[in-house]
Design a protein around this motif. Sequence first.
Motif, PDB file in Angstrom:
ATOM      1  N   ALA A 168       0.826  -1.190   0.000  1.00  0.00           N
ATOM      2  CA  ALA A 168       0.000   0.000   0.000  1.00  0.00           C
ATOM      3  C   ALA A 168       0.860   1.238   0.000  1.00  0.00           C
ATOM      4  CB  ALA A 168      -0.889  -0.015   1.244  1.00  0.00           C
ATOM      5  N   ALA A 169       0.468   2.192  -0.854  1.00  0.00           N
ATOM      6  CA  ALA A 169       1.228   3.440  -0.893  1.00  0.00           C
ATOM      7  C   ALA A 169       0.944   4.235   0.366  1.00  0.00           C
ATOM      8  CB  ALA A 169       0.806   4.242  -2.121  1.00  0.00           C
ATOM      9  N   VAL A 170       1.978   4.806   0.948  1.00  0.00           N
ATOM     10  CA  VAL A 170       1.822   5.547   2.195  1.00  0.00           C
ATOM     11  C   VAL A 170       1.740   7.034   1.902  1.00  0.00           C
ATOM     12  CG1 VAL A 170       2.885   6.122   4.389  1.00  0.00           C
ATOM     13  CG2 VAL A 170       3.070   3.805   3.469  1.00  0.00           C
ATOM     14  N   CYS A 171       0.711   7.638   2.392  1.00  0.00           N
ATOM     15  CA  CYS A 171       0.529   9.074   2.173  1.00  0.00           C
ATOM     16  C   CYS A 171       0.917   9.810   3.445  1.00  0.00           C
ATOM     17  CB  CYS A 171      -0.928   9.363   1.817  1.00  0.00           C
ATOM     18  SG  CYS A 171      -1.282  11.097   1.718  1.00  0.00           S
ATOM     19  N   SER A 172       1.915  10.640   3.360  1.00  0.00           N
ATOM     20  CA  SER A 172       2.360  11.354   4.548  1.00  0.00           C
ATOM     21  C   SER A 172       1.283  12.308   5.021  1.00  0.00           C
ATOM     22  CB  SER A 172       3.629  12.138   4.216  1.00  0.00           C
ATOM     23  OG  SER A 172       3.381  13.063   3.182  1.00  0.00           O
ATOM     24  N   GLY A 173       1.196  12.426   6.307  1.00  0.00           N
ATOM     25  CA  GLY A 173       0.241  13.365   6.879  1.00  0.00           C
ATOM     26  C   GLY A 173      -1.124  12.768   7.129  1.00  0.00           C
ATOM     27  N   PHE A 174      -1.369  11.528   6.714  1.00  0.00           N
ATOM     28  CA  PHE A 174      -2.677  10.920   6.930  1.00  0.00           C
ATOM     29  C   PHE A 174      -2.724  10.266   8.304  1.00  0.00           C
ATOM     30  CE2 PHE A 174      -4.893   6.775   6.837  1.00  0.00           C
ATOM     31  CZ  PHE A 174      -6.183   7.268   6.885  1.00  0.00           C
ATOM     32  N   THR A 175      -3.790  10.513   9.014  1.00  0.00           N
ATOM     33  CA  THR A 175      -3.984   9.875  10.308  1.00  0.00           C
ATOM     34  C   THR A 175      -5.113   8.875  10.179  1.00  0.00           C
ATOM     35  OG1 THR A 175      -3.309  11.883  11.440  1.00  0.00           O
ATOM     36  CG2 THR A 175      -4.529  10.241  12.725  1.00  0.00           C
TER      37      THR A 175
ATOM     38  N   PRO B 187      -0.858   4.712 -19.842  1.00  0.00           N
ATOM     39  CA  PRO B 187      -1.892   5.052 -20.822  1.00  0.00           C
ATOM     40  C   PRO B 187      -2.394   6.475 -20.605  1.00  0.00           C
ATOM     41  CG  PRO B 187      -2.779   3.625 -19.108  1.00  0.00           C
ATOM     42  CD  PRO B 187      -1.296   3.686 -18.890  1.00  0.00           C
ATOM     43  N   GLU B 188      -2.938   7.054 -21.643  1.00  0.00           N
ATOM     44  CA  GLU B 188      -3.427   8.428 -21.558  1.00  0.00           C
ATOM     45  C   GLU B 188      -4.849   8.452 -20.994  1.00  0.00           C
ATOM     46  OE1 GLU B 188      -3.146  10.155 -25.401  1.00  0.00           O
ATOM     47  OE2 GLU B 188      -0.959  10.035 -25.512  1.00  0.00           O
ATOM     48  N   GLY B 189      -5.152   9.544 -20.324  1.00  0.00           N
ATOM     49  CA  GLY B 189      -6.518   9.774 -19.873  1.00  0.00           C
ATOM     50  C   GLY B 189      -6.943   9.008 -18.640  1.00  0.00           C
ATOM     51  N   VAL B 190      -6.018   8.411 -17.922  1.00  0.00           N
ATOM     52  CA  VAL B 190      -6.370   7.658 -16.710  1.00  0.00           C
ATOM     53  C   VAL B 190      -6.209   8.573 -15.499  1.00  0.00           C
ATOM     54  CG1 VAL B 190      -5.848   5.664 -15.275  1.00  0.00           C
ATOM     55  CG2 VAL B 190      -5.626   5.513 -17.767  1.00  0.00           C
ATOM     56  N   ALA B 191      -7.251   8.665 -14.699  1.00  0.00           N
ATOM     57  CA  ALA B 191      -7.216   9.540 -13.525  1.00  0.00           C
ATOM     58  C   ALA B 191      -6.195   9.033 -12.507  1.00  0.00           C
ATOM     59  CB  ALA B 191      -8.595   9.615 -12.886  1.00  0.00           C
ATOM     60  N   PRO B 192      -5.547   9.924 -11.790  1.00  0.00           N
ATOM     61  CA  PRO B 192      -4.603   9.496 -10.749  1.00  0.00           C
ATOM     62  C   PRO B 192      -5.342   8.831  -9.588  1.00  0.00           C
ATOM     63  CG  PRO B 192      -4.952  11.860 -10.638  1.00  0.00           C
ATOM     64  CD  PRO B 192      -5.651  11.400 -11.884  1.00  0.00           C
ATOM     65  N   VAL B 193      -4.607   8.116  -8.785  1.00  0.00           N
ATOM     66  CA  VAL B 193      -5.185   7.480  -7.601  1.00  0.00           C
ATOM     67  C   VAL B 193      -5.705   8.564  -6.665  1.00  0.00           C
ATOM     68  CG1 VAL B 193      -4.695   6.006  -5.604  1.00  0.00           C
ATOM     69  CG2 VAL B 193      -3.610   5.535  -7.812  1.00  0.00           C
ATOM     70  N   THR B 194      -6.915   8.381  -6.157  1.00  0.00           N
ATOM     71  CA  THR B 194      -7.499   9.392  -5.283  1.00  0.00           C
ATOM     72  C   THR B 194      -6.818   9.395  -3.921  1.00  0.00           C
ATOM     73  OG1 THR B 194      -9.180   7.880  -4.416  1.00  0.00           O
ATOM     74  CG2 THR B 194      -9.740   9.115  -6.415  1.00  0.00           C
ATOM     75  N   GLN B 195      -6.927  10.526  -3.220  1.00  0.00           N
ATOM     76  CA  GLN B 195      -6.328  10.630  -1.898  1.00  0.00           C
ATOM     77  C   GLN B 195      -6.976   9.648  -0.930  1.00  0.00           C
ATOM     78  OE1 GLN B 195      -3.620  12.676  -1.163  1.00  0.00           O
ATOM     79  NE2 GLN B 195      -3.603  11.299   0.612  1.00  0.00           N
ATOM     80  N   SER B 196      -8.283   9.432  -1.089  1.00  0.00           N
ATOM     81  CA  SER B 196      -8.948   8.494  -0.185  1.00  0.00           C
ATOM     82  C   SER B 196      -8.402   7.082  -0.366  1.00  0.00           C
ATOM     83  CB  SER B 196     -10.461   8.503  -0.437  1.00  0.00           C
ATOM     84  OG  SER B 196     -10.763   8.176  -1.782  1.00  0.00           O
ATOM     85  N   THR B 197      -8.064   6.717  -1.602  1.00  0.00           N
ATOM     86  CA  THR B 197      -7.487   5.393  -1.845  1.00  0.00           C
ATOM     87  C   THR B 197      -6.098   5.285  -1.233  1.00  0.00           C
ATOM     88  OG1 THR B 197      -8.764   5.037  -3.876  1.00  0.00           O
ATOM     89  CG2 THR B 197      -6.731   3.780  -3.631  1.00  0.00           C
ATOM     90  N   ARG B 198      -5.300   6.327  -1.352  1.00  0.00           N
ATOM     91  CA  ARG B 198      -3.970   6.306  -0.742  1.00  0.00           C
ATOM     92  C   ARG B 198      -4.086   6.202   0.778  1.00  0.00           C
ATOM     93  NH1 ARG B 198      -0.200   6.948  -4.329  1.00  0.00           N
ATOM     94  NH2 ARG B 198      -0.594   8.041  -6.310  1.00  0.00           N
ATOM     95  N   ASN B 199      -5.015   6.939   1.347  1.00  0.00           N
ATOM     96  CA  ASN B 199      -5.230   6.857   2.788  1.00  0.00           C
ATOM     97  C   ASN B 199      -5.666   5.454   3.201  1.00  0.00           C
ATOM     98  OD1 ASN B 199      -4.629   9.564   2.819  1.00  0.00           O
ATOM     99  ND2 ASN B 199      -6.747  10.245   3.070  1.00  0.00           N
ATOM    100  N   PHE B 200      -6.509   4.853   2.361  1.00  0.00           N
ATOM    101  CA  PHE B 200      -6.993   3.504   2.653  1.00  0.00           C
ATOM    102  C   PHE B 200      -5.846   2.499   2.649  1.00  0.00           C
ATOM    103  CE2 PHE B 200      -8.364  -0.622   0.983  1.00  0.00           C
ATOM    104  CZ  PHE B 200      -9.257  -1.001   1.978  1.00  0.00           C
ATOM    105  N   ARG B 201      -4.939   2.634   1.717  1.00  0.00           N
ATOM    106  CA  ARG B 201      -3.830   1.691   1.630  1.00  0.00           C
ATOM    107  C   ARG B 201      -2.952   1.750   2.877  1.00  0.00           C
ATOM    108  NH1 ARG B 201      -2.376   2.633  -4.824  1.00  0.00           N
ATOM    109  NH2 ARG B 201      -4.358   1.773  -5.577  1.00  0.00           N
ATOM    110  N   LYS B 202      -2.755   2.950   3.364  1.00  0.00           N
ATOM    111  CA  LYS B 202      -1.981   3.081   4.602  1.00  0.00           C
ATOM    112  C   LYS B 202      -2.749   2.474   5.769  1.00  0.00           C
ATOM    113  CE  LYS B 202       0.256   6.313   7.738  1.00  0.00           C
ATOM    114  NZ  LYS B 202       0.551   7.725   8.088  1.00  0.00           N
TER     115      LYS B 202
END
Length: 509
Positions: free
Chosen positions: A46-53, A167-182
């Motif tokens: 899981a990608a870790v997002c700094s600052g997420f509690t 690929p083109e046109g693919v949205a980036p991973v949302t912040q909520s998903t990054r928070n979830f992975r952590k």
Amino acid sequence: LAGRPAGYKGAQRCLDCAAETGQRGAMIPLPSKSSVAAAALLAGNAAVCSGFTAPSLPMQTARLSASAARHTSSQPLRMVATPPLQPPGKSIDDPSVWEGTKNVNRELLVRIDDEWYDLSRWRAAHPAGTHWIDMFKDRDATEVMYGFHSTKGMEMMKRLPKAKHAPEGVAPVTQSTRNFRKWRQELVDAGWFEREWDKELFNVGSWAAAFTLGVCLSQFTGSIAMQFAAVTVLGIANTIAGWLSHDYTHGRGKFCEIMRPFGSFCGGMSPTWWSDKHNTHHALTNEVGIDEDIATDPALYLWAPDPKNDSPARKWQGVFWPIPMSFLFVLWRFDSLQVAIKRKLWPEVFGCLCHYAFVLSFVPPLTFLGALFVSGFMTAVITTVTHQGEELFFDKSPDFVDAQYMSTRDAACTNPFSEWLWGGMQYQLEHHLFPTMPRYKYPALMEAVENFGKENGLEYRITDEWTLLKMNIDIYKEVATLDAVPGAKASRPDTGKEDLGSILQKKIV
């Protein structure tokens, strides 16, 4: 959002069903009955997002943390580059590699843990079938990888070839998903995915007690009342057996591997068939054309269909809805055995035959059949009410975490018997977010799931079981009054076409 009954307002749907107003968003028809085998090719940590509690967890966390080290050791590590997998002797230009996928170009990119992988050459080697790879073309499959792959499968993911470009046109991973992975990794470290033997024993023991009681009642063949009692009790036992089979199919580790045959020997269904069918629902919940659980027509419609897909009986579905629901287990068992034989899953066929031989040696056939109808009704109600009244995605669904909050509602059971009978499915959102977590951990996790939603702008929904059932009956009644809508998306694609949904339909065994 044409074709949905009034009384709903999509993503802003109020938690209090009675207070819901606005217009029911257009329902997204479901794609074909896609097999769900090993639902995705995703791996990585899981990608870790700094600052997420992470949301605060109940006090039970401290008790669970003692076993964290043992559990963590079994978790997959971040992927490292090794020689890529590909079908031996197969080239990307070999037509057989792309058979049945005319509209899928010869570049199949999938994102796993922020890294894009080129699975063009590997798709034909995927153990669960090429359709799983095709489904996630130009999509993120990280959560699906964690949710449905064994430790061995995750190790194999280390060898996936990296893509040269995204690929083109693919949205980036949302912040909520990054928070979830952590957050998920924190739960892993705290031991939330470990099994507790006293609770496992209770789950199996309560099923065994109900089944034994049902068999004993069925011996009073001269009493109609006792046969009705046997039908009811055996129906309940079969439903509980279904939840246990569901647990062991989702679960990871040696215990679940050992218990996996429970589904065939005690539940009368192929675990592999169930895994293929059910994981698609988890991977792309309420995505029309993919999630088979919302493709209930022509028996029951969840939105106004195109005239060519309509049925004269639709106007009465608010009355006869219990009948098709009661057929659930009869159809599942037939389909399951048929698939197991066709795939030559002989150990599972043997388990199913042993199940029928044992049960029919003690239970009269009509009593057993009646129990299947009772169980089918209970199971169908429990499995449908927590999803089909929520958002349906006619196009691609949002990121995994956002989609689960939008398409899933928890049920608040009103008594201890219901709490047991629902088999953990009342904690539907917790289960969809963490499908490999033992179900008896979900009650302690509810508050954290709600807090995570608040912190990430996601609505946590929960409704008591009877109000939830009424909500779904009201949907059937309202859809029954709607006119057919020309051009409305079908719940299953036309298999004569070569679009991706049709490709998935063709892959059904």
